[in-house]
Each structure stands twice: as C-alpha cells, then as structure tokens.
Scaffold this active site. Sequence first.
Site, PDB file in Angstrom:
ATOM      1  N   ARG A 186      83.861  73.480 -63.620  1.00 33.89           N
ATOM      2  CA  ARG A 186      83.805  72.683 -62.386  1.00 33.89           C
ATOM      3  C   ARG A 186      82.384  72.591 -61.825  1.00 33.89           C
ATOM      4  O   ARG A 186      82.012  71.556 -61.256  1.00 33.89           O
ATOM      5  CB  ARG A 186      84.755  73.279 -61.334  1.00 33.89           C
ATOM      6  CG  ARG A 186      86.205  72.940 -61.638  1.00 33.89           C
ATOM      7  CD  ARG A 186      87.147  73.565 -60.657  1.00 33.89           C
ATOM      8  NE  ARG A 186      88.505  73.050 -60.846  1.00 33.89           N
ATOM      9  CZ  ARG A 186      89.575  73.577 -60.287  1.00 33.89           C
ATOM     10  NH1 ARG A 186      89.469  74.631 -59.509  1.00 33.89           N
ATOM     11  NH2 ARG A 186      90.762  73.054 -60.500  1.00 33.89           N
ATOM     12  N   LYS A 226     110.044  74.394 -65.970  1.00 32.23           N
ATOM     13  CA  LYS A 226     111.131  74.003 -65.077  1.00 32.23           C
ATOM     14  C   LYS A 226     111.217  72.507 -64.824  1.00 32.23           C
ATOM     15  O   LYS A 226     110.219  71.858 -64.526  1.00 32.23           O
ATOM     16  CB  LYS A 226     110.969  74.708 -63.729  1.00 32.23           C
ATOM     17  CG  LYS A 226     111.230  76.202 -63.807  1.00 32.23           C
ATOM     18  CD  LYS A 226     111.115  76.813 -62.427  1.00 32.23           C
ATOM     19  CE  LYS A 226     111.612  78.248 -62.426  1.00 32.23           C
ATOM     20  NZ  LYS A 226     111.450  78.852 -61.116  1.00 32.23           N
ATOM     21  N   GLY A 285      96.591  72.745 -66.056  1.00 34.29           N
ATOM     22  CA  GLY A 285      95.908  73.903 -66.642  1.00 34.29           C
ATOM     23  C   GLY A 285      96.309  74.241 -68.061  1.00 34.29           C
ATOM     24  O   GLY A 285      95.456  74.445 -68.942  1.00 34.29           O
ATOM     25  N   GLY A 323      97.255  69.912 -59.219  1.00 36.50           N
ATOM     26  CA  GLY A 323      98.218  69.371 -58.251  1.00 36.50           C
ATOM     27  C   GLY A 323      98.010  67.898 -57.976  1.00 36.50           C
ATOM     28  O   GLY A 323      98.961  67.130 -57.863  1.00 36.50           O
TER      29      GLY A 323
END
Length: 397
Positions: free
Chosen positions: A41, A198, A351, A374
């Site tokens: 980053r 999930k 990720g 996100g």
Amino acid sequence: MNVLRLQDLIAAGKIAGQRVFIRADLNVPQDDAGNITEDTRIRASIPCIEMALNAGAAVMVTSHLGRPTEGEFKPEDSLAPVAKRMGELMGREIPVVANWVDGVDVAPGQLVMLENCRLNKGEKKNNAELAQKMAALCDVFVHDAFGTAHRAEASTYGIAQYAKVACAGPLLAAEIDAISKALANPKRPLVAIVAGSKVSTKLTILKALSANVDGLIVGGGIANTFMLAAGLKIGKSLAEPDLVAEAVAVIEAMKARGAAVPIPVDVVCAKTFSPTAEATVKAATDVAEDDLILDIGPQTAAILAAQLKAAGTIVWNGPVGVFEFEAFSHGTETVARAVAESAAFSIAGGGDTLAAIAKYGIEKDVGYISTGGGAFLEVLEGKTLPAFEILAKRAAG
C-alpha cells in the site's frame, strides 16, 4: 463515472504552488515490534504523491493505521514507521506532523505526513466541524484511498464536501475505470467467481450479480451450500443449510436469464481439516457422511477453466478451495491459471484472492487487481461508494 482527476488538474497547470491534501491508504500490517511486514500500500500510494510534488505542490499526506481510539494517542498508532518506509522508497526525509488539524506548515516541493487521521475526534462519524478544518488546510483535496472508499468519514468524505477543489488520485481513478469496465459496460460473457466460507457474507453480492452475469462460479463453503440446494449430500462439510432456499433462488434467477451456476461434478474430500489429511477425489454424488469437501475436483476445475477462457470479462473474489493446504490447492490453481490465460478483462479483489494471485505468480496476467477488500465487495453488491458519490457530485458542480 465522471470525476475530476489529479492528472487533469496538473495538465491544466492548476497544481503548482497549491497546498495539496492527499488521503492515502497506508494501513499496512506490522509485527509486534512495529516493523512493517508488507509495504504494497505504501508503494501504491507513492505515484500520486510524486505526481503532486513534481507539479510544484506543497503536499500533505495522511492515512488511518489500525484501530486507534479517537483523541487518545498511543505510540503504536503512529504513522512514523510508514513515513520512514516511504522516505526510504522515495529517497527523502518525511517529517510526521502531530495535532495538525488547526494548521500545517508546508511549502511547495515539500512533503509532510499528517499523523494517523483516526486519532482526530469526530473522524469516523464524519463530523462537519472537523471536515471543514481539514478542508481549510488545502487548496486541493485528493482522494487516493480506495480501501476506505466505502466509508463516509471526515478525511474521506467530509473534506471532499468542503475543500475548494476535490479530485481522485491515480489509484482511485484506476479503480473507478476498472470497475466501470467490468460491471457497467462489460464485454460479454461476464463470468463472476464468488467464493468463500459463508453464503451469508456474500448473499447480497450473489443476488446482485445473478441479475447481471452470464456465469456465476461459486466456490469454498458457498459451493457446499449450493450443492445442498442441488440435492447433493455434502457430509460434514462447511455449509449453511438455512440458506439453501436463498441459493435455490439465485440458481433460478440465473436460469430464467439463460445463465447458470455450475454445480461441482467432482470434489476433493478429507476426513479431517488438516494440511496433512489424505485427499480423495470423489464424484459429487459419492460424498460420505464423514467427508469434508475441501476443494473442487479436477473434472469440475477443467469445466470452470474452459468457461473462464471463453469469457469476455471476469470478476474474481475468493479461492475455490483450501488453497493454503497443498493437497487442496489444485482447484484454485487451475482457476487462477485459467483467469491468467483468458483473453478476458479480469478484475480481482479480496485478501485471499490476492494471496492466491501472489502464490501462483500471475499478477501480470490479471487485468486489474483491486486494493480494497470491503470497498470491492460493496461495488460487487451494486452499491455506489461514498467516495465516488461525493467526487462525482463535486465534478458536476
């Protein structure tokens, strides 16, 4: 999406001598001693900073780091290690300025790093007074932190509302372009890979994509829930039986459009969840009661690879098996290599996806690798990110 870009302002000669405030994403992982363990980053944020410096601006850069308590400075929350690493990469000293909200001393050609912006009271709630003070520090605000684009905070949204000029930095602009190319006007067929443990965490994404994509590849625990929805037995594999009806709805929505969710025809099973567990390839109809499905089988992987190679656009979020364990990594590797070999424009994010891309060394063969976890997921859900929304609003005048 129409937003003002830093490159446009530089080309128009509007950056020289100006005070430029850059919101970067420098939230890097550190070890217990505070050493930076991975600096992607920081490296990614340097082009924007150098662009502004080379154009003759006085540059301030800030970021959040970790999850500090607002108003309470602790040494481990400091951006000092980030400034040190960035300074090494840029070949210059970068001073770190604390308590900067009421004024910063910086001259054209200079670069200062403003201490962790999450330490400011009111940052997370996008306090208007704080945002106005930040905006007063600069002539131009540059948002270059896609990883925070889904949050409306004082340093990402409020400042863009009040700054004289608000624009997108090169990183954020590249994300906007890649996302538009993949989702707004994709070359078809558009195939999405959505994998993970999930269904519940990705359900809204699956629903949003099922209305737009031509093929929806599910993997990991999500695929197990879809196998249940298709009437298959999955032994003691990870799944969410209470969401089978939702999975059926996604399958039906795709079918109604002449599209499909391919259900695995073979799987790789083990009796225990362990890197040393014995891996057994079985037909999807032969899973025993004490089996754990930890990967897709070679036949399924070959079917998916063929679909990916024929795609026009690929959106990829998540590995299709427990790729960290060598015996259960082959499905993810086959999918990854198919993405790399496909002529399709591909965009990947999340990720675990980035870890798989790095593991198989295919960085150069993926069209665009998204830096935001996100934020990337929210875009896939069809949401307009706050950062994009405010910059588009400012560009529209």
